[in-house]
Design a protein around this motif. Structure first.
Motif, PDB file in Angstrom:
ATOM      1  N   VAL A 161       0.508  -1.142 -10.470  1.00 26.14           N
ATOM      2  CA  VAL A 161       0.226  -1.275  -9.034  1.00 26.14           C
ATOM      3  C   VAL A 161      -1.246  -1.024  -8.771  1.00 26.14           C
ATOM      4  N   SER A 162      -1.859  -1.976  -8.078  1.00 22.72           N
ATOM      5  CA  SER A 162      -3.275  -1.863  -7.714  1.00 22.72           C
ATOM      6  C   SER A 162      -3.499  -2.688  -6.459  1.00 22.72           C
ATOM      7  N   GLU A 163      -4.708  -2.635  -5.950  1.00 25.22           N
ATOM      8  CA  GLU A 163      -5.068  -3.499  -4.826  1.00 25.22           C
ATOM      9  C   GLU A 163      -4.814  -4.958  -5.195  1.00 25.22           C
ATOM     10  N   ASN A 164      -5.162  -5.342  -6.419  1.00 24.09           N
ATOM     11  CA  ASN A 164      -4.961  -6.730  -6.858  1.00 24.09           C
ATOM     12  C   ASN A 164      -3.486  -7.110  -6.878  1.00 24.09           C
ATOM     13  N   SER A 165      -2.655  -6.234  -7.446  1.00 28.52           N
ATOM     14  CA  SER A 165      -1.247  -6.586  -7.582  1.00 28.52           C
ATOM     15  C   SER A 165      -0.543  -6.641  -6.233  1.00 28.52           C
ATOM     16  N   LEU A 166      -0.932  -5.761  -5.315  1.00 28.64           N
ATOM     17  CA  LEU A 166      -0.284  -5.736  -4.008  1.00 28.64           C
ATOM     18  C   LEU A 166      -0.595  -6.992  -3.195  1.00 28.64           C
ATOM     19  N   LYS A 167      -1.703  -7.638  -3.515  1.00 28.46           N
ATOM     20  CA  LYS A 167      -2.068  -8.868  -2.812  1.00 28.46           C
ATOM     21  C   LYS A 167      -1.564 -10.119  -3.538  1.00 28.46           C
ATOM     22  N   SER A 168      -0.880  -9.929  -4.645  1.00 32.66           N
ATOM     23  CA  SER A 168      -0.412 -11.048  -5.460  1.00 32.66           C
ATOM     24  C   SER A 168       1.011 -11.412  -5.089  1.00 32.66           C
ATOM     25  N   THR A 170      -5.120  -6.132   4.596  1.00 31.39           N
ATOM     26  CA  THR A 170      -4.407  -7.093   3.758  1.00 31.39           C
ATOM     27  C   THR A 170      -3.599  -8.073   4.602  1.00 31.39           C
ATOM     28  N   MET A 171      -2.969  -7.579   5.670  1.00 30.62           N
ATOM     29  CA  MET A 171      -2.216  -8.471   6.554  1.00 30.62           C
ATOM     30  C   MET A 171      -3.148  -9.480   7.218  1.00 30.62           C
ATOM     31  N   ASP A 172      -4.367  -9.056   7.564  1.00 37.06           N
ATOM     32  CA  ASP A 172      -5.351  -9.984   8.127  1.00 37.06           C
ATOM     33  C   ASP A 172      -5.694 -11.077   7.113  1.00 37.06           C
ATOM     34  N   GLU A 173      -5.837 -10.690   5.846  1.00 37.63           N
ATOM     35  CA  GLU A 173      -6.123 -11.680   4.804  1.00 37.63           C
ATOM     36  C   GLU A 173      -4.963 -12.669   4.664  1.00 37.63           C
ATOM     37  N   LYS A 223      -4.947 -16.831   5.123  1.00 36.13           N
ATOM     38  CA  LYS A 223      -4.430 -17.741   4.100  1.00 36.13           C
ATOM     39  C   LYS A 223      -3.331 -18.637   4.663  1.00 36.13           C
ATOM     40  N   VAL A 224      -2.478 -18.066   5.498  1.00 39.54           N
ATOM     41  CA  VAL A 224      -1.411 -18.864   6.118  1.00 39.54           C
ATOM     42  C   VAL A 224      -2.006 -19.940   7.018  1.00 39.54           C
ATOM     43  N   GLN A 265       4.025 -11.896   3.399  1.00 37.51           N
ATOM     44  CA  GLN A 265       3.723 -11.173   4.639  1.00 37.51           C
ATOM     45  C   GLN A 265       4.907 -10.331   5.086  1.00 37.51           C
ATOM     46  N   ASN A 266       6.090 -10.962   5.082  1.00 40.27           N
ATOM     47  CA  ASN A 266       7.290 -10.269   5.564  1.00 40.27           C
ATOM     48  C   ASN A 266       7.665  -9.088   4.678  1.00 40.27           C
TER      49      ASN A 266
END
Length: 272
Positions: free
Chosen positions: A152-159, A197-200, A204-205, A236-237
């Motif tokens: 778990v990292s910033e990268n994985s949570l955004k993947s 992250t939700m803003d990112e 993307k959406v 997102q959900n």
């Protein structure tokens, strides 16, 4: 119950069959998720009837195989018990590592540590066959390994893929599979990380929706974009649930100088 599941599938009641199958085998929760996702896409007009039929066929076939497994495994075990040979050696514990490819260096360090302690490790870069579907491989790996270790990292949570795996790991954890999150950083506990992250994800959406709109205006096929759009919306959900689960589940910090100490605790957990 196996006969009842077969009868339900034969009469087109896959959803009811999967409800029963989950009671027999917790791994069926992944088939249930695959079926429900396909049904949702079909109802929203995102896939045609032919594709929805293929999804149902794949799920039905896998469900029938899974329903037959317990009986096969029991008969095999009873056959072995009658042999005069000495006691079988206990199998090595097996771990599937879920990670983001930008964390590959950390994954290799985790993998090496586990293997040095006689633990069998599966990761996608080495265990996938040429031409294998990524989603099918991950589903199989999650089902067949006793432990699921999430880096778990910033990268994985955004993947997208890793969050999907985290969701599956949480579900399987309820059915006896042990979920072992290890932390490379503390972003999950950063109050500002969720909103950033939700803003990112929102951006993307919007970009993907624009691609869909452009393709529609030019009369082009949009299926190439819809899978990505669905994945982003699902991400997102599920993101809030993932963060909440990680905050409430004891993860092991393996960042920096804490690596050896944290991994030693992970090995003790795996070995019981």
């Amino acid at each position: 119950m196996k006969d009842q599941i077969q009868q339900l599938i034969a009469t087109g009641h896959t959803k009811e069959a999967l409800d029963l199958l989950v009671q027999m085998n917790g791994d069926a929760i992944l088939l249930q998720s695959q079926f429900n996702n396909g049904e949702k896409q079909f109802n929203l007009g995102m896939i045609d009837f032919g594709e929805w039929g293929r999804i149902q066929a794949r799920v039905n076939f896998a469900a029938l195989e899974m329903a037959a497994k317990p009986a096969a495994s029991n008969s095999s075990a009873s056959g072995q018990s009658g042999n005069a040979a000495g006691p079988a050696q206990p199998a090595k514990p097996s771990v599937f590592i879920s990670y983001n490819h930008t964390d590959a260096f950390a994954m290799r360090a985790v993998k090496a540590y586990l293997e040095d302690h006689d633990i069998k490790v599966f990761v996608d870069i080495q265990d996938m066959g040429v031409g294998d579907r990524i989603d099918a491989f991950i589903e199989k790996a999650l089902q067949e390994n006793q432990f699921i270790l999430s880096v778990v990292s910033e990268n994985s949570l955004k993947s997208g893929w890793v969050n999907q795996e985290l969701g599956a790991a949480l579900l399987l954890n309820k059915f006896g599979k042990k979920w072992l999150p290890v932390l490379l950083d503390n972003k999950v506990f950063d109050d500002g990380f969720f909103n950033e992250t939700m803003d990112e994800f929102d951006e993307k959406v919007k970009a993907k929706q624009k691609s869909v709109q452009d393709a529609l205006e030019k009369g082009r096929d949009i299926r190439a974009f819809m899978d990505d759009l669905i994945r982003l919306k699902d991400l997102q959900n599920d993101f809030a649930k993932t963060i909440q689960a990680l905050k409430s589940h004891l993860g092991e910090d393996i960042s920096g100088e804490l690596f050896d100490h944290g991994m030693a605790r992970v090995v003790r957990t795996i070995n019981g």
